[in-house]
Design a protein around this motif. Structure first.
Motif, short mmCIF file in Angstrom:
data_model
loop_
_atom_site.label_atom_id
_atom_site.label_comp_id
_atom_site.label_asym_id
_atom_site.label_seq_id
_atom_site.Cartn_x
_atom_site.Cartn_y
_atom_site.Cartn_z
N SER A 159 0.83 -1.21 0.00
CA SER A 159 0.00 0.00 0.00
C SER A 159 0.86 1.25 0.00
O SER A 159 0.58 2.22 -0.73
CB SER A 159 -0.92 0.02 1.22
OG SER A 159 -1.84 -1.02 1.13
N LEU A 160 1.91 1.25 0.81
CA LEU A 160 2.83 2.40 0.85
C LEU A 160 3.51 2.61 -0.50
O LEU A 160 3.63 3.74 -0.97
CB LEU A 160 3.91 2.19 1.92
CG LEU A 160 3.57 2.61 3.34
CD1 LEU A 160 4.67 2.15 4.29
CD2 LEU A 160 3.39 4.12 3.43
N ILE A 161 3.96 1.54 -1.09
CA ILE A 161 4.64 1.64 -2.39
C ILE A 161 3.69 2.21 -3.43
O ILE A 161 4.05 3.10 -4.19
CB ILE A 161 5.22 0.27 -2.82
CG1 ILE A 161 6.43 -0.07 -1.95
CG2 ILE A 161 5.60 0.28 -4.30
CD1 ILE A 161 6.99 -1.46 -2.16
N THR A 162 2.46 1.72 -3.44
CA THR A 162 1.47 2.22 -4.39
C THR A 162 1.24 3.72 -4.22
O THR A 162 1.11 4.45 -5.19
CB THR A 162 0.14 1.45 -4.23
OG1 THR A 162 0.38 0.07 -4.53
CG2 THR A 162 -0.93 1.99 -5.16
N SER A 163 1.25 4.18 -2.98
CA SER A 163 1.01 5.60 -2.71
C SER A 163 2.23 6.49 -2.93
O SER A 163 2.07 7.67 -3.23
CB SER A 163 0.55 5.78 -1.26
OG SER A 163 -0.62 5.06 -1.02
N HIS A 164 3.44 5.96 -2.75
CA HIS A 164 4.62 6.82 -2.70
C HIS A 164 5.74 6.49 -3.68
O HIS A 164 6.79 7.13 -3.63
CB HIS A 164 5.21 6.79 -1.28
CG HIS A 164 4.27 7.27 -0.23
ND1 HIS A 164 3.98 8.59 -0.03
CD2 HIS A 164 3.54 6.57 0.69
CE1 HIS A 164 3.11 8.70 0.97
NE2 HIS A 164 2.83 7.49 1.42
N PHE A 165 5.57 5.49 -4.55
CA PHE A 165 6.70 5.06 -5.37
C PHE A 165 7.21 6.13 -6.33
O PHE A 165 8.38 6.12 -6.70
CB PHE A 165 6.37 3.76 -6.14
CG PHE A 165 5.47 3.97 -7.33
CD1 PHE A 165 6.01 4.11 -8.60
CD2 PHE A 165 4.10 4.01 -7.18
CE1 PHE A 165 5.18 4.29 -9.71
CE2 PHE A 165 3.27 4.19 -8.27
CZ PHE A 165 3.81 4.33 -9.54
N LYS A 166 6.37 7.06 -6.70
CA LYS A 166 6.83 8.10 -7.62
C LYS A 166 7.77 9.08 -6.93
O LYS A 166 8.72 9.56 -7.54
CB LYS A 166 5.63 8.86 -8.21
CG LYS A 166 4.79 8.01 -9.14
CD LYS A 166 3.59 8.79 -9.65
CE LYS A 166 2.73 7.90 -10.53
NZ LYS A 166 1.53 8.60 -11.00
N GLN A 167 7.53 9.36 -5.66
CA GLN A 167 8.35 10.33 -4.93
C GLN A 167 9.48 9.67 -4.15
O GLN A 167 10.51 10.28 -3.93
CB GLN A 167 7.50 11.13 -3.92
CG GLN A 167 6.31 11.84 -4.49
CD GLN A 167 5.07 10.94 -4.58
OE1 GLN A 167 5.03 9.83 -4.11
NE2 GLN A 167 4.05 11.47 -5.26
N ASN A 168 9.28 8.44 -3.69
CA ASN A 168 10.26 7.78 -2.81
C ASN A 168 10.68 6.44 -3.39
O ASN A 168 9.89 5.49 -3.40
CB ASN A 168 9.65 7.58 -1.42
CG ASN A 168 9.35 8.89 -0.75
OD1 ASN A 168 10.26 9.62 -0.39
ND2 ASN A 168 8.08 9.21 -0.59
N LYS A 169 11.92 6.38 -3.81
CA LYS A 169 12.44 5.16 -4.41
C LYS A 169 13.50 4.49 -3.54
O LYS A 169 14.17 3.57 -3.96
CB LYS A 169 13.01 5.47 -5.79
CG LYS A 169 11.92 5.91 -6.77
CD LYS A 169 12.49 6.32 -8.09
CE LYS A 169 11.44 6.72 -9.09
NZ LYS A 169 10.39 7.59 -8.64
N LYS A 170 13.61 4.95 -2.30
CA LYS A 170 14.62 4.40 -1.38
C LYS A 170 13.96 3.46 -0.37
O LYS A 170 12.93 3.79 0.22
CB LYS A 170 15.33 5.53 -0.62
CG LYS A 170 16.03 6.53 -1.51
CD LYS A 170 17.32 5.94 -2.03
CE LYS A 170 18.06 6.99 -2.83
NZ LYS A 170 19.02 6.46 -3.70
N ALA A 171 14.58 2.31 -0.16
CA ALA A 171 14.07 1.32 0.78
C ALA A 171 13.95 1.90 2.19
O ALA A 171 13.02 1.57 2.93
CB ALA A 171 14.98 0.10 0.78
#
Length: 184
Positions: free
Chosen positions: A89-101
């Motif tokens: 869910s987090l990745i779906t919401s933030h993958f465009k802005q945050n690409k760091k583990a």
């Protein structure tokens, strides 16, 4: 009418998005999609409920085929499954802005190492692989279903410039974004 949640279907998150249909099932699915098309074009009472039922039957049949084909997954602890669901869910919401583990680990209040171990255990992918898969999936969607310029797509996906996006896309898919778009 209960709608099924797509998270209930493991073929959306756990494996390749490909299912080889046995010959005996091709006619069944062809007929099922024709039934959906016919119902969609009719103006009957309970049209939406009927369409949802038809789609649910198809999903359930896909799930049965998937279960027959796939190796059983090791039994996961409920906490690990919940953590992975939150991660997705987090990745779906933030993958465009945050690409760091580290961002995702921090949001979930766990270490990167722990999150990688859990994602590898549950999804057989590292956190970075999951992120990259999501970026590539969205890139492919935008390339095929929009007429946006390639530089616009790169910026929308959080890349500073097109060349960085193009190198990333080619590294992950084996072809450039423009050649991928031309194929479709």
């Amino acid at each position: 009418m209960n709608e099924l949640n797509l998270n209930e279907f493991p073929f959306y998150t756990l494996n390749e998005p490909f299912l080889d249909l046995p010959k005996g099932k091709i006619q069944f699915f062809t007929q099922s999609f024709e039934n959906i098309n016919n119902e969609y074009n009719n103006d009957q009472v309970f049209k939406r409920a009927y369409l949802l039922s038809l789609v649910n039957v198809i999903y359930i049949d896909f799930l049965r085929l998937f279960d027959q084909k796939s190796k059983p997954l090791p039994k996961q602890s409920i906490n690990n499954l919940i953590l992975v669901h939150k991660l997705e869910s987090l990745i779906t919401s933030h993958f465009k802005q945050n690409k760091k583990a580290a961002f995702y680990a921090e949001q979930l209040h766990v270490s990167v190492r722990h999150l990688n171990r859990i994602s590898k255990e549950v999804l057989n992918k590292t956190l970075t692989e999951i992120l990259h898969d999501k970026i590539i999936l969205e890139a492919k969607r935008l390339l095929v279903h929009t007429k946006q310029r390639l530089t616009t797509i790169a910026i929308e996906l959080g890349f500073e410039d097109y060349s960085h996006f193009s190198k990333f896309f080619k590294l992950k898919t084996g072809e450039s974004p423009s050649s991928f778009r031309k194929r479709y």
